[in-house]
Design a protein around this motif. Structure first.
Motif, PDB file in Angstrom:
ATOM      1  N   SER A 169       0.813  -1.220   0.000  1.00 35.23           N
ATOM      2  CA  SER A 169       0.000   0.000   0.000  1.00 35.23           C
ATOM      3  C   SER A 169       0.844   1.265   0.000  1.00 35.23           C
ATOM      4  CB  SER A 169      -0.939   0.012   1.205  1.00 35.23           C
ATOM      5  OG  SER A 169      -0.223  -0.134   2.408  1.00 35.23           O
ATOM      6  N   LEU A 170       2.170   1.128  -0.020  1.00 37.69           N
ATOM      7  CA  LEU A 170       3.061   2.288  -0.056  1.00 37.69           C
ATOM      8  C   LEU A 170       3.874   2.282  -1.343  1.00 37.69           C
ATOM      9  CD1 LEU A 170       4.478   2.391   3.591  1.00 37.69           C
ATOM     10  CD2 LEU A 170       2.478   3.592   2.670  1.00 37.69           C
ATOM     11  N   ARG A 171       3.971   3.449  -1.979  1.00 40.06           N
ATOM     12  CA  ARG A 171       4.785   3.604  -3.179  1.00 40.06           C
ATOM     13  C   ARG A 171       5.523   4.941  -3.123  1.00 40.06           C
ATOM     14  NH1 ARG A 171       1.034   1.449  -8.274  1.00 40.06           N
ATOM     15  NH2 ARG A 171       0.821  -0.715  -7.561  1.00 40.06           N
ATOM     16  N   PHE A 172       6.300   5.211  -4.169  1.00 42.62           N
ATOM     17  CA  PHE A 172       7.125   6.420  -4.236  1.00 42.62           C
ATOM     18  C   PHE A 172       6.958   7.073  -5.601  1.00 42.62           C
ATOM     19  CE2 PHE A 172      11.282   8.256  -5.555  1.00 42.62           C
ATOM     20  CZ  PHE A 172      11.326   9.317  -4.654  1.00 42.62           C
ATOM     21  N   HIS A 173       6.881   8.404  -5.602  1.00 40.48           N
ATOM     22  CA  HIS A 173       6.887   9.163  -6.855  1.00 40.48           C
ATOM     23  C   HIS A 173       8.020  10.182  -6.759  1.00 40.48           C
ATOM     24  CE1 HIS A 173       5.753  11.592 -10.257  1.00 40.48           C
ATOM     25  NE2 HIS A 173       4.767  10.761 -10.557  1.00 40.48           N
ATOM     26  N   PRO A 174       8.938  10.199  -7.718  1.00 36.28           N
ATOM     27  CA  PRO A 174      10.115  11.084  -7.602  1.00 36.28           C
ATOM     28  C   PRO A 174       9.829  12.547  -7.872  1.00 36.28           C
ATOM     29  CG  PRO A 174      10.184   9.865  -9.662  1.00 36.28           C
ATOM     30  CD  PRO A 174       9.016   9.311  -8.892  1.00 36.28           C
ATOM     31  N   ASP A 175       8.761  12.862  -8.611  1.00 38.24           N
ATOM     32  CA  ASP A 175       8.469  14.246  -8.991  1.00 38.24           C
ATOM     33  C   ASP A 175       6.974  14.518  -8.858  1.00 38.24           C
ATOM     34  OD1 ASP A 175      11.138  15.205  -9.988  1.00 38.24           O
ATOM     35  OD2 ASP A 175      10.859  13.505 -11.350  1.00 38.24           O
ATOM     36  N   CYS A 176       6.482  14.487  -7.646  1.00 36.42           N
ATOM     37  CA  CYS A 176       5.057  14.679  -7.398  1.00 36.42           C
ATOM     38  C   CYS A 176       4.765  16.180  -7.317  1.00 36.42           C
ATOM     39  CB  CYS A 176       4.648  13.986  -6.106  1.00 36.42           C
ATOM     40  SG  CYS A 176       2.871  13.955  -5.822  1.00 36.42           S
ATOM     41  N   TYR A 177       3.777  16.616  -8.061  1.00 32.82           N
ATOM     42  CA  TYR A 177       3.485  18.047  -8.126  1.00 32.82           C
ATOM     43  C   TYR A 177       2.849  18.552  -6.831  1.00 32.82           C
ATOM     44  CZ  TYR A 177       4.858  18.858 -12.898  1.00 32.82           C
ATOM     45  OH  TYR A 177       5.597  19.020 -14.036  1.00 32.82           O
ATOM     46  N   TYR A 178       3.291  19.743  -6.448  1.00 28.37           N
ATOM     47  CA  TYR A 178       2.766  20.390  -5.240  1.00 28.37           C
ATOM     48  C   TYR A 178       2.416  21.830  -5.566  1.00 28.37           C
ATOM     49  CZ  TYR A 178       2.427  22.621  -0.718  1.00 28.37           C
ATOM     50  OH  TYR A 178       1.965  23.335   0.355  1.00 28.37           O
ATOM     51  N   ARG A 179       1.258  22.238  -5.083  1.00 24.94           N
ATOM     52  CA  ARG A 179       0.837  23.630  -5.233  1.00 24.94           C
ATOM     53  C   ARG A 179       0.091  24.021  -3.968  1.00 24.94           C
ATOM     54  NH1 ARG A 179      -2.443  25.842 -10.551  1.00 24.94           N
ATOM     55  NH2 ARG A 179      -1.783  28.027 -10.432  1.00 24.94           N
TER      56      ARG A 179
END
Length: 359
Positions: A169-179
């Protein structure tokens, strides 16, 4: 096309190509995968095998992911063209907005007047929150990868969490967008991505924890944790529930119990309100509530005690010595945490779940 549009198109095409199979499954759903290609009849999603999309670049550097050719017509292009043709869009801005929606990126600035000739692809509810966020959450989940060897693993180990294998249930995203808000610029940060699922294990949302570039802390942003999708009653789940479940708010808090009781099924509900509203599995007979030491946590406990009594489920409260169980784990250690939990567990669960401390 302006210079800005050209840059935007190139960036969007690259990001779509990095997730070419997910794009094809969404916009060319009548097709199927065959080796390194997605085969379908044409750009309008007709069944067949005339059009082929390359899913990954070749090992020799030749061939680019996302490029496609229709053998019957000679048409060719990239995945932005697939989006344009499959949805019948004419304006590049509409194509770019749809690509951003698929990739879970912020939309461009709103137009001064609505385009009445355009189909309602990007609807919003009255609260201003984009509709279809569960679909967006599922796409973000599909574009993320396992945590082993990533900054997400580094972050969790910084929290003294070491039992990290077997946590799908856990994964990783290297470039997750944040605003931060609609008026703030868009940033990208690495992120721990957690799947929010219902009782049938369907992904209904995700929780994002944006991380510092080295993974040794949260990203220096205003709100480093956010959830999206359908959350009410659902949770980030660890282990298969039979008759016993322990539920709490935060992911790290819940995983702290996993360090001491790795066979105990766990659910992180992400907030006190969602903890109070958590859905009970039909086989549940005993619920442990991980209480955070604050008024909101007290309210969740009171609500769950009333709900479990009505459902005929035994409800036991597990209280940390410090602010939460991750603080107990980090500052008091595993041995002390085991001693804290032992008298709070049902006697039959001590032998069943409370393993001796081995590290």
């Amino acid at each position: 096309m302006t210079d800005t549009q050209s840059w935007d198109a190139g960036d969007l095409a690259r990001r779509l190509a990095e997730n070419a199979e997910a794009v094809c499954r969404h916009y060319l759903s009548a097709g199927r995968r065959h080796g390194n290609y997605w085969l379908v009849g044409d750009v309008h999603n007709t069944p067949g095998q005339s059009l082929y999309v390359r899913l990954h670049g070749g090992p020799d550097g030749r061939g680019r992911a996302g490029k496609w050719t229709d053998g019957a017509t000679g048409q060719h292009g990239d995945l932005l063209d697939i989006i344009r043709e499959s949805l019948g869009l004419l304006d590049f801005r509409d194509v770019a907005d749809e690509a951003r929606r698929f990739l879970c990126l912020p939309q461009s600035e709103p137009r001064s007047a609505p385009d009445r000739g355009r189909s309602h692809v990007f609807s919003h509810d009255t609260s201003g929150q984009a509709s279809g966020t569960a679909d967006a959450a599922r796409r973000l989940w599909a574009m993320s990868r396992p945590i082993a060897g990533t900054l997400a693993e580094t972050w969790l180990r910084q929290r003294d969490l070491t039992r990290l294998s077997g946590l799908p249930s856990l994964r990783f995203h290297p470039d997750c967008y944040y605003r931060a808000d609609a008026d703030s610029p868009t940033e990208t940060w690495p992120a721990l991505i957690a799947a929010v699922t219902d009782l049938e294990d369907h992904v209904t949302g995700v929780h994002r924890t944006w991380l510092a570039r080295d993974g040794r802390g949260k990203a220096p942003v205003e709100i480093p944790r956010r959830a999206m999708g359908d959350l009410l009653g659902n949770a980030v789940r660890f282990g298969m529930v039979s008759d016993v479940l322990a539920a709490g708010e935060g992911i790290e808090t819940v995983l702290s119990l996993h360090e001491i009781m790795p066979d105990l099924p766990l659910a992180a509900c992400l907030s006190s309100a969602h903890l109070a509203a958590t859905a009970f599995p039909p086989t549940l007979r005993r619920l442990y509530v991980l209480r955070d030491d604050d008024p909101a946590g007290d309210h969740a406990v009171t609500t769950l005690q009333a709900r479990t009594q009505e459902a005929g489920i035994e409800c036991l409260v597990l209280s940390p010595r410090l602010a939460d169980f991750n603080d107990d784990l980090r500052y008091l250690g595993r041995g002390a945490m085991r001693a804290i939990l032992h008298p709070q567990l049902a006697p039959q669960d001590v032998a069943r779940f409370l393993h001796p401390v081995t590290h």
